[in-house]
Write a protein that holds these residues in place. Structure first.
Motif, short mmCIF file in Angstrom:
data_model
loop_
_atom_site.label_atom_id
_atom_site.label_comp_id
_atom_site.label_asym_id
_atom_site.label_seq_id
_atom_site.Cartn_x
_atom_site.Cartn_y
_atom_site.Cartn_z
N LEU B 121 -38.02 -55.38 -17.47
CA LEU B 121 -37.73 -56.64 -16.77
C LEU B 121 -37.20 -57.75 -17.69
O LEU B 121 -36.15 -58.32 -17.40
CB LEU B 121 -38.99 -57.08 -16.01
CG LEU B 121 -38.84 -58.26 -15.05
CD1 LEU B 121 -39.77 -58.09 -13.87
CD2 LEU B 121 -39.13 -59.58 -15.75
N PRO B 122 -37.88 -58.03 -18.81
CA PRO B 122 -37.38 -59.15 -19.63
C PRO B 122 -36.19 -58.81 -20.52
O PRO B 122 -35.68 -59.69 -21.19
CB PRO B 122 -38.60 -59.54 -20.46
CG PRO B 122 -39.42 -58.31 -20.55
CD PRO B 122 -39.16 -57.50 -19.31
N HIS B 126 -30.74 -56.99 -14.90
CA HIS B 126 -31.54 -56.73 -13.71
C HIS B 126 -32.08 -55.32 -13.79
O HIS B 126 -31.53 -54.49 -14.52
CB HIS B 126 -30.70 -56.91 -12.43
CG HIS B 126 -31.55 -56.89 -11.20
ND1 HIS B 126 -32.56 -57.78 -10.98
CD2 HIS B 126 -31.58 -56.04 -10.13
CE1 HIS B 126 -33.15 -57.51 -9.83
NE2 HIS B 126 -32.57 -56.46 -9.30
N ASN B 127 -33.15 -55.06 -13.05
CA ASN B 127 -33.69 -53.70 -13.03
C ASN B 127 -34.11 -53.32 -11.63
O ASN B 127 -34.40 -54.17 -10.79
CB ASN B 127 -34.83 -53.55 -14.04
CG ASN B 127 -35.97 -54.51 -13.81
OD1 ASN B 127 -35.88 -55.42 -12.99
ND2 ASN B 127 -37.06 -54.32 -14.51
N ARG B 145 -21.93 -52.85 -10.86
CA ARG B 145 -21.36 -54.16 -10.59
C ARG B 145 -22.05 -55.23 -11.44
O ARG B 145 -21.40 -56.04 -12.11
CB ARG B 145 -21.49 -54.53 -9.11
CG ARG B 145 -20.81 -55.84 -8.74
CD ARG B 145 -21.10 -56.27 -7.30
NE ARG B 145 -22.49 -56.64 -7.10
CZ ARG B 145 -23.04 -57.82 -7.44
NH1 ARG B 145 -22.28 -58.73 -8.01
NH2 ARG B 145 -24.31 -58.06 -7.24
N ILE B 146 -23.38 -55.20 -11.43
CA ILE B 146 -24.13 -56.22 -12.18
C ILE B 146 -23.85 -56.10 -13.68
O ILE B 146 -23.61 -57.09 -14.36
CB ILE B 146 -25.64 -56.08 -11.89
CG1 ILE B 146 -25.94 -56.36 -10.42
CG2 ILE B 146 -26.45 -57.02 -12.78
CD1 ILE B 146 -27.35 -55.95 -9.98
N ARG B 151 -21.06 -62.31 -17.51
CA ARG B 151 -21.49 -61.93 -18.86
C ARG B 151 -22.10 -60.53 -18.76
O ARG B 151 -23.12 -60.35 -18.09
CB ARG B 151 -22.54 -62.92 -19.35
CG ARG B 151 -23.09 -62.59 -20.72
CD ARG B 151 -24.12 -63.63 -21.10
NE ARG B 151 -24.63 -63.41 -22.43
CZ ARG B 151 -25.46 -64.24 -23.04
NH1 ARG B 151 -25.85 -65.34 -22.44
NH2 ARG B 151 -25.87 -63.98 -24.25
N ASP B 300 -21.51 -67.73 -18.94
CA ASP B 300 -22.90 -67.82 -18.51
C ASP B 300 -23.32 -69.30 -18.49
O ASP B 300 -23.47 -69.94 -19.52
CB ASP B 300 -23.78 -67.03 -19.50
CG ASP B 300 -25.25 -67.07 -19.12
OD1 ASP B 300 -25.62 -67.80 -18.17
OD2 ASP B 300 -26.03 -66.35 -19.77
N ARG B 301 -23.48 -69.81 -17.27
CA ARG B 301 -23.80 -71.23 -17.09
C ARG B 301 -25.06 -71.64 -17.86
O ARG B 301 -25.18 -72.76 -18.35
CB ARG B 301 -23.99 -71.51 -15.60
CG ARG B 301 -24.17 -72.96 -15.22
CD ARG B 301 -24.27 -73.12 -13.71
NE ARG B 301 -23.05 -72.73 -13.03
CZ ARG B 301 -21.98 -73.52 -12.92
NH1 ARG B 301 -22.00 -74.73 -13.44
NH2 ARG B 301 -20.91 -73.10 -12.30
N SER B 302 -26.01 -70.70 -17.99
CA SER B 302 -27.28 -71.07 -18.63
C SER B 302 -27.14 -71.20 -20.15
O SER B 302 -28.08 -71.61 -20.83
CB SER B 302 -28.37 -70.05 -18.27
OG SER B 302 -28.14 -68.83 -18.92
N LEU B 304 -24.74 -73.17 -21.38
CA LEU B 304 -24.23 -74.53 -21.58
C LEU B 304 -25.41 -75.48 -21.77
O LEU B 304 -26.39 -75.41 -21.03
CB LEU B 304 -23.37 -74.95 -20.38
CG LEU B 304 -22.23 -74.00 -20.03
CD1 LEU B 304 -21.49 -74.48 -18.79
CD2 LEU B 304 -21.25 -73.84 -21.19
N ASP B 305 -25.31 -76.33 -22.78
CA ASP B 305 -26.36 -77.32 -23.08
C ASP B 305 -27.70 -76.69 -23.45
O ASP B 305 -28.72 -77.34 -23.42
CB ASP B 305 -26.58 -78.27 -21.89
CG ASP B 305 -25.33 -79.09 -21.57
OD1 ASP B 305 -24.58 -79.38 -22.52
OD2 ASP B 305 -25.11 -79.41 -20.40
N LYS B 306 -27.71 -75.38 -23.80
CA LYS B 306 -28.97 -74.76 -24.20
C LYS B 306 -29.36 -75.18 -25.62
O LYS B 306 -30.49 -75.56 -25.88
CB LYS B 306 -28.85 -73.22 -24.14
CG LYS B 306 -30.16 -72.50 -24.42
CD LYS B 306 -30.02 -70.97 -24.38
CE LYS B 306 -29.47 -70.43 -25.70
NZ LYS B 306 -29.45 -68.96 -25.75
#
Lengths: 99, 557
Positions: B121-122, B126-127, B145-146, B151, B300-302, B304-306
């Motif tokens: 999972l982490p 996806h799983n 697809r995923i 990314r 990957d939007r996440s 940005l600003d990380k």
């Protein structure tokens, strides 16, 4: 620090809760409360997450949006956490019973 | 149609265009192997599941398409974990299919039962846990697809044994899973970016793995050349500009050249493309490029600003963004800035050791670079040899450097190199390794012998966990705890034990001649290259320090 509520619509299957809580654990972001229930039809669930609104809130929201089983993410800044009030009462009642 | 779950898996993989799968059979995935044996798919039997995961990564990194690895339940699945986590951190599309005990046994602590869903999972994008055969018709295309969309990354599909054996009736095969369309940069953001770039006096383009993954290297070069903007790259973007290109500054960060990290200090604008501001690249974030605004483009939007707040940022594909940006960028010679960079480089030249000393690791790597054609694929393991290779190998093409960048997994090199050679049989593949790393997946020499893949393994042998030894010398008072090997295996003899040609540059009177002969003869071989054990990787930014605080790599040091 103020508390706020994140509202999620998720696919309802065993494992989805692990994905949500796992994300918070991995990013070391504290989850203060969780309310969850199936939506009519049973295919989707609604989750309300009570969190501390610090500067990482946006990052956590963007990471929640990436989860496959999460269909919708909203910030419910109109909620003050009162939805969790009954939870508080339950916690208090448990403490009284333990004492 | 009526098929078993195992047949559905194999047919869907075939329809997906999968030609080669790496894996190991076991109790809980035997039905899949039974179906696989009558399919056109080639199966490569590795000697450890981690090898299968990295072999698949080698294929995926070369083709850009999701590759497949397989393992049984329990230890098979746990052995895959490291390779899956590695694919996550380096954004490599991978579909890992594991067997699981039957649904009615789950939770019973059955033989070879482990919570693969929970474990993966982490470390996956996806799983899935597949309980019934019918689910495979959606899960398998969805996994591809995923893995390939946005990314890229790994997807784990855990398939219970009952889902493999039960039959399922259905009317039509689903379409293969294809990558979703990539997000474009909004027009208004593009215009603001172009305006900021056009007015910048001292800009630097900062290329990350996303530039290579999106096929944007040519566009990056076009933008760089049009506006005379120099380019730095992360470990994942080696070769985004050819070695020796006047605007190619090269690798930045912990082991970047002095002049590169010093140039970053003077920049007034950093344009980061397909990059995530990893700590090995940027050092102490608060002190990174103190005088620069940041433009950040990542799919990957996440991201940005990380780590670094961007003054302009976009969650967009690097290639689409650069293509749209190119006509908006003004031609500019930027003479003052490029003259200043040349001066910094002249004051801080890269130091090369004696090129005739074949016990100098950098000399060996440069010699390999001189012998290999431009289309050669270079895989490395993790450690000093990896950093030396990144520093001096003359990469001519994007995507020709395969390395475990994010997770830093020793043992990556050999199986990844085999996978690359199987995916690109016309290209020579070199695995530059160390005597520590190679022993972490040395059993895959058997896979190399069986596949006869065109992989040359060069072991830079210093008898140590070299990068550990280096850190102990520099930061732990020279107390070399557990970093020296007492047992020094004869790698050339070991190669011969697996039926592979083995060479030893240490026992040869003409090591250069042996190296040349070994590298230019088609087919696999192992070359042991003993090196001076005390040589360190310089310059080095101490962990947690700013990139300007480099140790070593200066003239007269």
């Amino acid at each position: 620090m103020s508390e706020t509520v994140i509202e999620l619509t998720v696919r309802n299957h065993p494992g989805v809760m692990s994905h949500i809580t796992g994300l918070f654990a991995r990013r070391a972001y504290n989850l203060e409360g969780i309310l969850c229930g199936a939506l009519p039809g049973g295919e989707h669930s609604r989750m309300y997450l009570l969190v501390t609104a610090d500067q990482r809130l946006g990052l956590v929201m963007r990471n929640l949006e990436k989860l496959y089983d999460v269909l919708d993410v909203r910030l419910r800044d109109d909620c003050d956490g009162s939805a969790f009030a009954h939870l508080d009462e339950l916690v208090a009642a448990s403490s009284r019973r333990a004492a | 149609m009526k098929k078993t779950g195992a047949q559905i898996i194999v047919e869907l993989l075939t329809r997906q265009g999968v030609k080669t799968i790496a894996g190991i059979p076991g109790g809980c995935n035997l039905p899949i192997y039974h179906a696989l044996a009558e399919s056109p798919i080639r199966h490569v039997l590795t000697r450890h599941e981690q090898g299968a995961g990295f072999l698949a990564q080698g294929m995926a990194r070369i083709t850009g398409k999701a590759a497949v690895c397989m393992a049984t339940s329990g230890p098979g699945a746990t052995n895959l974990i490291t390779a899956i986590a590695d694919a996550k951190l380096d954004s490599v599309p991978l579909v890992a299919i594991t067997g699981q005990v039957s649904c009615d046994m789950i939770g019973a602590d059955a033989f070879q039962e482990v919570d693969t869903y929970g474990l993966t999972l982490p470390i996956t994008k996806h799983n899935f846990l597949v309980r019934h055969a019918s689910e495979l018709l959606t899960v398998i295309p969805e996994a591809f697809r995923i893995a390939q969309s946005g990314r890229p990354g790994p997807v784990a599909v855990d398939v219970t044994k009952n889902a493999q054996t039960e039959t399922c009736e259905f009317t039509a095969w689903p379409e293969p899973g294809e990558a979703d369309g990539n997000p474009e940069c909004p027009r208004e953001t593009l215009e603001r970016m172009a305006a900021r770039i056009n007015e910048a006096k001292r800009p630097i383009l900062y290329a990350g793995g996303g530039v290579c993954a999106s096929g944007a290297a040519g566009l990056l070069r076009a933008v760089a050349e049009k506006a005379s903007i120099p380019v730095v790259n992360t470990l994942m973007a080696m070769g985004c500009l050819p070695h020796g290109h006047p605007l190619n500054l090269g690798l930045l960060g912990m082991h970047g050249a002095r002049h590169v990290n010093l140039a970053m200090e003077e920049a007034d604008l950093i344009v980061a493309l397909g990059a995530r501001f990893d700590d090995r690249a940027i050092g102490k974030a608060a002190a990174f490029c103190p005088g620069a605004d940041i433009i950040h483009v990542d799919i990957d939007r996440s991201e940005l600003d990380k780590i670094m707040p961007g003054s302009i940022s976009a969650a967009a594909d690097a290639a689409l963004t650069l293509a749209a940006l190119l006509p908006l960028i003004k031609e500019d010679k930027r003479l003052a800035w490029n003259a200043r960079l040349a001066a910094i480089r002249a004051e801080n030249p890269v130091q090369y050791p004696n090129q005739l000393d074949m016990r100098e690791p950098i000399s060996v790597i440069r010699r390999i670079g001189a012998l290999m054609p431009e289309d050669a694929i270079i895989a490395t393991d993790v450690g000093q040899h990896q950093m030396w290779t990144a520093q001096v190998y003359p990469f001519a093409r994007p995507g020709s450097f395969l390395t475990s960048g994010g997770l830093g997994t020793m043992g990556f090199g050999l199986p990844a190199a085999i996978g690359a050679a199987l995916a690109a049989p016309s290209r020579p593949v070199i695995c530059i390794s160390g005597d520590g790393s190679i022993q972490m997946n040395i059993q895959e020499l058997a896979t190399l012998a069986e596949t006869h893949a065109n992989v040359k393994v060069v072991i830079l042998n210093n008898g140590h966990l070299g990068l550990v030894r280096q850190q102990q010398e520099l930061f732990y008072e020279g107390r070399y705890a557990a970093s020296r090997f007492e047992c020094r295996p004869d790698f050339a003899a070991l190669a011969r034990g697996y039926g592979l040609p083995g060479f030893d540059l240490g026992t040869s009177s003409d090591p250069e001649k042996i190296l040349k002969a070994a590298l230019t003869t088609p087919g696999p071989c192992i070359i042991n290259a003993p090196i001076h054990p005390e040589v360190n990787v310089y310059p080095m930014v101490p962990p947690g320090a700013a990139n300007s605080e480099m140790i070593g790599g200066k003239i007269h040091v």
